[in-house]
Enzyme design. Structure first.
Site, PDB file in Angstrom:
ATOM      1  N   GLU A  72      -1.331 -12.625  -6.308  1.00 14.47           N
ATOM      2  CA  GLU A  72      -2.238 -11.480  -6.333  1.00 14.47           C
ATOM      3  C   GLU A  72      -2.765 -11.169  -7.734  1.00 14.47           C
ATOM      4  O   GLU A  72      -3.904 -10.721  -7.887  1.00 14.47           O
ATOM      5  CB  GLU A  72      -1.544 -10.244  -5.746  1.00 14.47           C
ATOM      6  N   PHE A 106       9.325  -0.879   5.213  1.00 10.40           N
ATOM      7  CA  PHE A 106       9.276  -2.246   4.693  1.00 10.40           C
ATOM      8  C   PHE A 106       7.949  -2.486   3.980  1.00 10.40           C
ATOM      9  O   PHE A 106       6.884  -2.227   4.514  1.00 10.40           O
ATOM     10  CB  PHE A 106       9.450  -3.245   5.839  1.00 10.40           C
ATOM     11  N   GLN A 107       8.025  -2.958   2.757  1.00  8.19           N
ATOM     12  CA  GLN A 107       6.871  -3.256   1.905  1.00  8.19           C
ATOM     13  C   GLN A 107       5.986  -2.038   1.676  1.00  8.19           C
ATOM     14  O   GLN A 107       4.768  -2.135   1.567  1.00  8.19           O
ATOM     15  CB  GLN A 107       6.050  -4.429   2.470  1.00  8.19           C
ATOM     16  N   LYS A 140      -2.235   0.489   7.981  1.00  8.61           N
ATOM     17  CA  LYS A 140      -2.486  -0.501   9.030  1.00  8.61           C
ATOM     18  C   LYS A 140      -3.013   0.133  10.308  1.00  8.61           C
ATOM     19  O   LYS A 140      -3.844  -0.458  11.008  1.00  8.61           O
ATOM     20  CB  LYS A 140      -1.200  -1.293   9.306  1.00  8.61           C
ATOM     21  N   MET A 151       0.745 -16.411 -31.370  1.00 11.15           N
ATOM     22  CA  MET A 151       0.435 -15.189 -32.107  1.00 11.15           C
ATOM     23  C   MET A 151       1.709 -14.426 -32.446  1.00 11.15           C
ATOM     24  O   MET A 151       1.823 -13.816 -33.521  1.00 11.15           O
ATOM     25  CB  MET A 151      -0.520 -14.307 -31.314  1.00 11.15           C
TER      26      MET A 151
END
Length: 594
Positions: A81, A143-144, A193, A504
């Site tokens: 993602e 969940f999630q 959803k 760097m």
């Protein structure tokens, strides 16, 4: 922001419905009917003009993907993602319209956060659509589940929690329009959803910004007049073009103002390419690793005309020592930026293109800056960007960048990760066009380069070349996206300036931490050319100067993604360098000057 996407400031007065409005309404009526919230969201994207989406599938976003099944929108499945967000960001930078990324709830949404924060820091137009658990489960630690709007509120221009299927399409359209309006930035719509699954027969309307949102396009006439008088009387005027010039599609106006009035130009890093770097008036970019001559000009100018910049600390160094002799004209569309970091003696609030046109019309005469222009030319001669190539030292990374520049067209798009390789790519490539430099500036996100190259490739013209300069450390963070480039057969070339360090960090440790190199030395790196071949890309390795040209030609000539693993000098440093918080005019050219 492109002209066609620039909304007008809110006007409370009644206006007649225009012919265009009538046509838009007719098009909305003729559109395919929607039956779910998800279909309404996709219809809104189609109507807003979106073309390509970047995302990763998952449970809570699945209804949106199901609606995409019958859509003409192009979807590119990314490996992660974060890659989706960076690809969408770069797509928007090259196109001038908002890029769109998608992710599911929970970890999908949180994986977007780095890319959203990156777009927010750089004022890049982007829309993120995230799945969410059904409304009835929100707040139950389902969940999630993640409080996505809460997490992203500080790093978005605005975010939305979609309330119902009948309004979700208009919400998505509004978020898309808002992302590109005024000062651009990322927006987000969180999509429960049940909202995307629920039935609806409500067709989304045209994508419009909220009625409460307005910005000043044309600057106040008195502000413009005061700024013009300051520029006219200056003896050492300097234009400083920032990223806002690119966002406002104001490059033509900016170049015309500079050349008409004979004023030297420095740019910020996000504005690289707004003024052709081979133009006599161009001093290239200023700041921590900017050119010595740009920093000298900022230090000695008596009138700094800054357009579309927020005066980031990597540009200014110590604010107290920044442009110490100058009256400051600050042109910006966002009034919150005026005098935030650097005091503006002459604030001009407005769109960069409009404000520059107003300033041009208001100017009675060009400032008498002949001696100043000559001084700037002298500084160019005194402080050139240079490097040495001793026979007993490894391949220099600057040589690689110059060799690529020589081998490619002027409109080639360059993307980068973050680190030393980014600075060399900015310093040793001659940029002549806007939207050909695509990098992470304010957030400094390692790993940006490869997914950005994917987004840039899909946004670019077919005959434009896309080159990604990356470091070994930066590439290791997002190399999985090479699988996307191979799957989609994207013609990009990745040049890995491999010094087996987080370079760097190592440079700073050597300069400021007595050489105590902690967690900067990789010591071991994979063979990126072989990894590229394992992904299905073209893989090449280069160790010596006499191999560089042939490898570049082979990679550029390959029809598909190619990776060249350039093993460069691990001891090479980036100079000039203004120490953090230091004075721009006291840049170091070697470590012992720090």
């Amino acid at each position: 922001m492109s002209e066609h996407a620039r909304p007008k400031a809110t006007d409370d007065s009644e206006t007649e419905t225009s012919e265009t409005d009538t046509e838009t309404e007719a098009e909305a009526t003729d559109a395919e009917p929607v039956s779910t919230g998800a279909q309404s969201a996709i219809a809104a994207l189609e109507q807003a003009g979106a073309e390509t989406l970047f995302g990763v599938q998952g449970g809570a976003i699945m209804p949106i993907y199901d609606a995409l099944y019958d859509s003409e929108l192009t979807h590119v499945t990314m490996a992660h993602e974060q890659g989706a967000a960076h690809a969408a960001d770069a797509y928007g930078v090259v196109r001038g319209d908002p890029g769109v990324c998608l992710a599911t709830s929970g970890p999908g949404a949180t994986n977007l956060v780095t890319g959203i924060a990156d777009a927010n820091m750089d004022s890049d137009a982007m829309l993120a659509l995230t799945g969410q658990v059904p409304t009835e489960f929100v707040g139950s630690d389902a969940f999630q589940e993640t409080d996505t709007t809460g997490v992203t509120a500080p790093i978005t221009k605005h975010n939305y929690f979609a309330g119902d299927a009948d309004t979700v399409g208009d919400t998505v359209g509004e978020a898309f329009a808002l992302a590109g309006a005024g000062r651009p930035g990322p927006t987000l719509v969180d999509l429960p959803k049940d909202v995307t699954l629920d039935d609806t027969d409500t067709q989304p309307g045209p994508a419009e910004t909220p009625s409460t949102y307005s910005f000043r396009e044309e600057a106040d006439e008195e502000e413009v007049a005061d700024a013009a008088r300051a520029i006219e009387r200056a003896e050492k005027p300097l234009l400083l073009f920032g990223g806002g010039v690119v966002k406002a599609e104001a490059t033509e106006e900016a170049r015309r103002f500079a050349t008409e009035f004979g004023i030297p130009v420095a740019t910020t890093m996000p504005a690289i390419g707004t003024m052709p770097e081979d133009h006599d008036l161009c001093l290239s970019w200023a700041g921590m690793h900017g050119t010595g001559y740009a920093n000298m000009a900022i230090t000695h100018t008596d009138c700094l005309v800054a357009v579309g910049t927020r005066f980031d600390d990597r540009l200014t160094g110590g604010v107290d020592t920044f442009a110490p002799e100058a009256e400051v004209v600050h042109v910006d569309i966002d009034p919150a930026e005026i005098s935030k970091n650097v005091h503006a003696d002459y604030p001009v609030v407005g769109d960069a293109a409009s404000a520059l046109e107003q300033l041009e019309a208001e100017m009675d005469a060009a400032p008498d800056a002949r001696e100043w222009r000559e001084q700037c030319r002298t500084w160019k001669e005194e402080y050139p960007l240079a490097y040495v190539t001793p026979d007993d030292e490894p391949l220099k990374p600057q040589f690689v960048v110059e060799a690529f520049d020589e081998a490619t067209d002027d409109d080639t798009i360059v993307t980068t990760g973050v680190g030393q390789h980014q600075m060399w790519a900015a310093q040793f490539w001659t940029y002549t066009n806007p939207r050909t430099w695509v990098s992470s500036h304010g957030l400094g996100t390692m790993g940006y380069g490869l997914p950005a190259a994917i987004g840039a490739r899909l946004a670019a013209e077919d005959d434009q070349q896309v080159v990604c300069f990356d470091g070994d450390g930066s590439l290791l963070m997002t190399m999985q996206e090479l699988s996307v480039a191979v799957r989609e057969n994207l013609d990009i070339t990745v040049a890995v300036l491999n010094n087996k360090y987080i370079g760097m960090v190592r440079q700073w440790q050597d300069a400021f931490f007595e050489g105590r190199q902690m967690a900067a030395d990789y010591g071991w790196c994979p063979e990126f050319d072989k990894l590229a071949e394992a992904f299905g890309a073209k893989g090449l390795r280069v160790d010596d100067y006499d191999e560089v040209a042939d490898a570049i030609d082979e990679a550029l000539g390959y029809d598909g993604p190619a990776v060249i693993d350039f093993h460069v000098d691990p001891a090479e440093n980036v100079y000039p360098m203004v120490p953090s918080g230091g004075a721009n005019g006291k840049f170091a050219l070697t470590e012992d000057q720090l």
